[in-house]
Write an enzyme that holds these catalytic residues in place. Sequence first.
Site, PDB file in Angstrom:
ATOM      1  N   TYR A  85       0.827  -1.205   0.000  1.00  0.00           N
ATOM      2  CA  TYR A  85       0.000   0.000   0.000  1.00  0.00           C
ATOM      3  C   TYR A  85       0.859   1.251   0.000  1.00  0.00           C
ATOM      4  O   TYR A  85       2.064   1.180   0.217  1.00  0.00           O
ATOM      5  CB  TYR A  85      -0.967  -0.007   1.190  1.00  0.00           C
ATOM      6  CG  TYR A  85      -0.338   0.352   2.531  1.00  0.00           C
ATOM      7  CD1 TYR A  85       0.521  -0.526   3.179  1.00  0.00           C
ATOM      8  CD2 TYR A  85      -0.596   1.581   3.141  1.00  0.00           C
ATOM      9  CE1 TYR A  85       1.089  -0.183   4.404  1.00  0.00           C
ATOM     10  CE2 TYR A  85      -0.042   1.919   4.370  1.00  0.00           C
ATOM     11  CZ  TYR A  85       0.799   1.033   4.997  1.00  0.00           C
ATOM     12  OH  TYR A  85       1.369   1.358   6.197  1.00  0.00           O
TER      13      TYR A  85
ATOM     14  N   LYS B  27       6.550  -1.878   1.931  1.00  0.00           N
ATOM     15  CA  LYS B  27       5.351  -1.319   2.569  1.00  0.00           C
ATOM     16  C   LYS B  27       4.169  -2.273   2.370  1.00  0.00           C
ATOM     17  O   LYS B  27       3.290  -2.038   1.536  1.00  0.00           O
ATOM     18  CB  LYS B  27       5.063   0.084   2.003  1.00  0.00           C
ATOM     19  CG  LYS B  27       4.135   0.913   2.889  1.00  0.00           C
ATOM     20  CD  LYS B  27       4.181   2.375   2.512  1.00  0.00           C
ATOM     21  CE  LYS B  27       3.152   3.215   3.225  1.00  0.00           C
ATOM     22  NZ  LYS B  27       3.247   3.273   4.684  1.00  0.00           N
TER      23      LYS B  27
ATOM     24  N   GLU C 192      11.778   2.800  14.469  1.00  0.00           N
ATOM     25  CA  GLU C 192      10.861   3.830  13.956  1.00  0.00           C
ATOM     26  C   GLU C 192       9.565   3.753  14.731  1.00  0.00           C
ATOM     27  O   GLU C 192       9.453   2.971  15.687  1.00  0.00           O
ATOM     28  CB  GLU C 192      10.620   3.627  12.456  1.00  0.00           C
ATOM     29  CG  GLU C 192       9.962   2.288  12.131  1.00  0.00           C
ATOM     30  CD  GLU C 192       9.683   2.069  10.646  1.00  0.00           C
ATOM     31  OE1 GLU C 192       9.530   3.059   9.907  1.00  0.00           O
ATOM     32  OE2 GLU C 192       9.604   0.902  10.244  1.00  0.00           O
TER      33      GLU C 192
ATOM     34  N   LEU D   1      10.931   1.520   7.391  1.00  0.00           N
ATOM     35  CA  LEU D   1      10.377   1.935   6.107  1.00  0.00           C
ATOM     36  C   LEU D   1      11.083   3.223   5.695  1.00  0.00           C
ATOM     37  O   LEU D   1      11.229   4.137   6.530  1.00  0.00           O
ATOM     38  CB  LEU D   1       8.868   2.193   6.244  1.00  0.00           C
ATOM     39  CG  LEU D   1       8.219   2.614   4.930  1.00  0.00           C
ATOM     40  CD1 LEU D   1       8.038   1.414   4.005  1.00  0.00           C
ATOM     41  CD2 LEU D   1       6.876   3.287   5.177  1.00  0.00           C
TER      42      LEU D   1
HETATM   43  N1  PDD Z   1       2.570   5.101   7.437  1.00  0.00           N
HETATM   44  N2  PDD Z   1       7.237   3.954   9.067  1.00  0.00           N
HETATM   45  C1  PDD Z   1       6.083   3.274   9.078  1.00  0.00           C
HETATM   46  C2  PDD Z   1       6.057   1.941   9.772  1.00  0.00           C
HETATM   47  C3  PDD Z   1       4.928   3.778   8.456  1.00  0.00           C
HETATM   48  O1  PDD Z   1       3.791   3.061   8.462  1.00  0.00           O
HETATM   49  C4  PDD Z   1       4.991   5.052   7.834  1.00  0.00           C
HETATM   50  C5  PDD Z   1       3.806   5.664   7.145  1.00  0.00           C
HETATM   51  C6  PDD Z   1       6.210   5.752   7.849  1.00  0.00           C
HETATM   52  C7  PDD Z   1       6.379   7.091   7.198  1.00  0.00           C
HETATM   53  O2  PDD Z   1       6.384   6.972   5.795  1.00  0.00           O
HETATM   54  P1  PDD Z   1       5.877   8.160   4.845  1.00  0.00           P
HETATM   55  O3  PDD Z   1       6.650   9.359   5.240  1.00  0.00           O
HETATM   56  O4  PDD Z   1       6.198   7.694   3.485  1.00  0.00           O
HETATM   57  O5  PDD Z   1       4.392   8.327   5.095  1.00  0.00           O
HETATM   58  C8  PDD Z   1       7.310   5.172   8.462  1.00  0.00           C
HETATM   59  C9  PDD Z   1       1.382   5.475   6.725  1.00  0.00           C
HETATM   60  C10 PDD Z   1       1.115   6.938   6.715  1.00  0.00           C
HETATM   61  C11 PDD Z   1       0.216   4.630   7.233  1.00  0.00           C
HETATM   62  O6  PDD Z   1       0.438   3.446   7.444  1.00  0.00           O
HETATM   63  O7  PDD Z   1      -0.892   5.142   7.382  1.00  0.00           O
END
Ligand code: PDD
Length: 286
Positions: free
Chosen positions: A33, A149, A182, A207
């Site tokens: 996703y 992801k 994270e 991620l």
């Molecule tokens: N999540 N690390 C994890 C585990 C995440 O699920 C996310 C983002 C990030 C940050 O990634 P980005 O900057 O590309 O949004 C880091 C999304 C927003 C979610 O699961 O809703």
Amino acid sequence: MSRIFYLNGRYLSRSEANISVEDRGFLFGDGVYEVIEIHRGALIDEVRHCERLDRSLAELRIDWPMGQAPFARVLREVIVRNKVENGFLYIEVTRGVAPREHVFPNPGVRPSLLISAKSVDRQKSEITAQKGIRVISLPDLRWKRVDIKTINLLPNVLAKQAAKEEGASEAWLVDEDGLVTEGAASNAWIVDQEGTIHTHPVDHSILRGITRTTLIDIIASRGWRLKERRFSLSEAYAAREAFITGALSLVMPVVNIDGNDIGAGVPGPVSTELRRIFHDMAIRTH
Ligand code: PDD
């Protein structure tokens, strides 16, 4: 207004948008996703998100469900049909529909594609940012390829729920060496007493957040000191500032970790400034 969902080639209402009981996303979590922020009607860092989606699909050997040009058009159509000015796009691709067997379907099946858009109340998140959020720490129980992801988010869901039950907004995940990887849905950052910014380096245990990548460009353009290195929980407790980044949280100050106030227990100048300038520096596309 009722929301419109794009599902496998059609724009459908919530009640019409149903997936098969044999979808491998439903049965195995066999899919990936993306979440892309929509800011004033524009997509933030669309190219980087699409590149990461491409990489996630390739890692799992799932085909693109459609060509990239029509895909970009559908993203815009979903935003328009849902009249989203500020919010986010959710994109999910699964390996498709097939009788339940662990091995990949052979011959292959068409991947399933879901795209939705949702508005968010910007003012509410600005108020949260002015106060800052609380975080708790928990062991990182996830698999060893969280750089992909995938929709397999059970440890993240449980960590977020635990945070909520303790009156916090996010959980920072700690590896077997006692180092912060994270957040459950965000990347983790600290600013040390000398003003150097620290965040976990890119490897298979985090991620590679798109907000993180863009923020690194912003930090470099400001000439601020950044170290992509692993940091411990005790370093985080002793930090001058802490914050998280993600497509939903943007740059969100952290004011308390596990009951310990960070700095003065209020959002610090570095995270506040980075949040303020983020949208000026991120790449927008209409
Ligand atoms: N999540 N690390 C994890 C585990 C995440 O699920 C996310 C983002 C990030 C940050 O990634 P980005 O900057 O590309 O949004 C880091 C999304 C927003 C979610 O699961 O809703």
